[in-house]
Design an enzyme around this catalytic site. Structure first.
Site, PDB file in Angstrom:
ATOM      1  N   LEU A  39       0.817  -1.223   0.000  1.00  0.00           N
ATOM      2  CA  LEU A  39       0.000   0.000   0.000  1.00  0.00           C
ATOM      3  C   LEU A  39       0.845   1.265   0.000  1.00  0.00           C
ATOM      4  CD1 LEU A  39      -2.606  -1.193   2.689  1.00  0.00           C
ATOM      5  CD2 LEU A  39      -2.720  -1.432   0.198  1.00  0.00           C
ATOM      6  N   HIS A  61      -3.564   4.207  -2.096  1.00  0.00           N
ATOM      7  CA  HIS A  61      -4.465   3.259  -1.431  1.00  0.00           C
ATOM      8  C   HIS A  61      -5.018   3.853  -0.125  1.00  0.00           C
ATOM      9  CE1 HIS A  61      -1.575   0.358  -3.500  1.00  0.00           C
ATOM     10  NE2 HIS A  61      -2.744  -0.047  -3.976  1.00  0.00           N
ATOM     11  N   GLN A 107      -8.909   6.524  -9.302  1.00  0.00           N
ATOM     12  CA  GLN A 107      -8.910   7.058 -10.666  1.00  0.00           C
ATOM     13  C   GLN A 107      -7.595   6.746 -11.377  1.00  0.00           C
ATOM     14  OE1 GLN A 107     -11.151   8.169 -12.614  1.00  0.00           O
ATOM     15  NE2 GLN A 107      -9.831   8.947 -14.256  1.00  0.00           N
ATOM     16  N   GLN A 116     -10.169   0.593 -15.380  1.00  0.00           N
ATOM     17  CA  GLN A 116     -10.725  -0.369 -14.423  1.00  0.00           C
ATOM     18  C   GLN A 116     -11.955   0.214 -13.727  1.00  0.00           C
ATOM     19  OE1 GLN A 116      -8.369  -2.847 -11.439  1.00  0.00           O
ATOM     20  NE2 GLN A 116      -8.965  -1.134 -10.140  1.00  0.00           N
TER      21      GLN A 116
END
Lengths: 281, 281
Positions: free
Chosen positions: A33, A37, A148, A153
């Site tokens: 992370l 994240h 974003q 995705q």
């Protein structure tokens, strides 16, 4: 903070939270992370009572020549970060817990997934849609937070939620950059100091393109992409794609386009980076 | 009994029932209900507090030359039957409510769906998996009831629930026959009196095969299928397939097989009927 390794335990925890009337947020990650994240976890904490962070390097979204085996992992550090940012639970299953040897079901997107990254990563979004469907059914969130940074995705997941009627709100949280402008990514760890310097051409050229389009509108798209291509190539980037598309359809912009997505994938050495920017028009 | 036409209304009803701590059962149907469907509703009433019957002739599971347009419909009769059998709600959307014009997500099964009906109906199970995923996410059941009549469908749905981790128990309820032995089907309505008589060869020949295998075990499979083929052909049936397979894998039986599925699809005139029997070995 709870840590779950088994699907049944995670699902039982989620069902229990629902029974108690709690709102659940899910932050799906592949671990290692970074502040990108963590900004998703922060957003999740604002949205829900219970925040589940999934940490799973999903084998089905990696192609045979991609970096599945060397993808960076540091569970202890991830755990400490999740706890410090206020997550309620981590779901960190082994691949064998997620995929039966005779598994035979795929969730597939057949339009948006053919563009951008889908061209060089043909099975990627099938793997993403399948694992995210599984995570939704295991963690039973009311809301799920995506970054974003992975623009395509996020769009495909929103399409999946719409088309399969998942009872889940998708929140797309802004891309987070280092002070230098480099988009945060677990894969930045692969870069040498020199490559990291070269990779600043990505955000720099996106800014240049944004200015050109702010000045001349849609008609500047072609020149903007060409300018980006020149700058990135000069900085030793091997371009997979740079495209300027309608942000909602991933088609060429038309007079109905209200927002552009300029998205790119570029290799520095063996490390493939993505970056993007949204521009209202 | 409530009737919902909109996804959002159905989902709100289901969420509310969950909030009240109720257990939900779903019975997915294409309507034109017969005693086979009604036995599923009876079972659902035993399993749950809230019973939702979905009535939706799903266009994506019909091939271009199949009977989508002439598939029998009688909503008023279905409604009365559901109410009489104790259903709590009907979900009966229009196709346009279920499928956006730019929909692009499919749920696909890539092994079991290639066998039996999948050979002559290549897109059928993709349509089934996709619509059942949608119905699961819209009706949010704890348990869903499917009929053994559609043996391959039941197996594929169980696989889907396992592979996508839907938090749902699948119950497969026995095949219901008319007194004559004919398996109940909405498509029986298409049959002339003579074809209906001919179609009795299906259940009759399944019984014959069962006796042969009860006597001689697995080694009788080939002869049993041949005997069925002869009897059905004599009765003017045009055989799509008759197969004797392992009921859990749909592969040829092996010494690990504990249950056989003899399944068939046969046309009488333009009407394609399916039937099957399970045999412990």
């Amino acid at each position: 903070m709870e840590i779950f390794r088994k699907v049944s335990d995670m699902q039982a925890f989620a069902k229990n939270a629902i029974r108690e009337g709690k709102k659940i947020a899910l932050v799906p990650t592949m671990g290692f992370l970074h502040e990108g994240h963590l900004s998703l976890i922060d957003r999740a904490c604002k949205e829900a009572d219970v925040v589940i962070v999934s940490i799973f390097v999903n084998p089905t979204q990696f192609g045979p020549t991609e970096d599945l085996d060397k993808y960076p992992r540091d569970f202890q550090r991830d755990k400490d970060l999740c706890e410090a940012r206020g997550a309620s639970a981590i779901f960190a299953p082994e691949p064998s817990e997620m995929y039966a040897p005779d598994r035979s079901i795929w969730v597939d997107e057949e339009k948006l997934s053919k563009k951008l990254c889908g061209k060089s990563r043909p099975i990627h979004f099938r793997g993403v849609c399948t694992v995210v469907s599984k995570l939704f059914n295991i963690c039973l969130p009311d809301v799920a937070i995506f970054g974003q940074k992975d623009a395509q995705q996020a769009l495909i997941i929103k399409r999946m939620v719409r088309d399969l009627n998942f009872p889940i709100e998708i929140i797309v949280s802004p891309l987070i950059r280092e002070a230098s402008g480099l988009a945060m990514s677990s894969r930045n760890k692969y870069l040498t100091a020199e490559q990291k310097e070269d990779a600043l051409s990505l955000s720099r050229s996106l800014k240049t393109a944004e200015k050109m389009i702010a000045k001349d509108g849609l008609s500047a798209c072609g020149a903007a992409v060409e300018a980006m291509r020149a700058e990135i190539t000069t900085c030793n980037g091997e371009i997979d794609y740079i495209e300027c598309l309608d942000s909602s359809t991933l088609e060429e912009p038309t007079d109905k386009t209200t927002e552009l997505l300029i998205a790119l994938a570029v290799k520095f050495g063996t490390t493939r980076l993505i970056d993007n920017i949204l521009i209202g028009v």
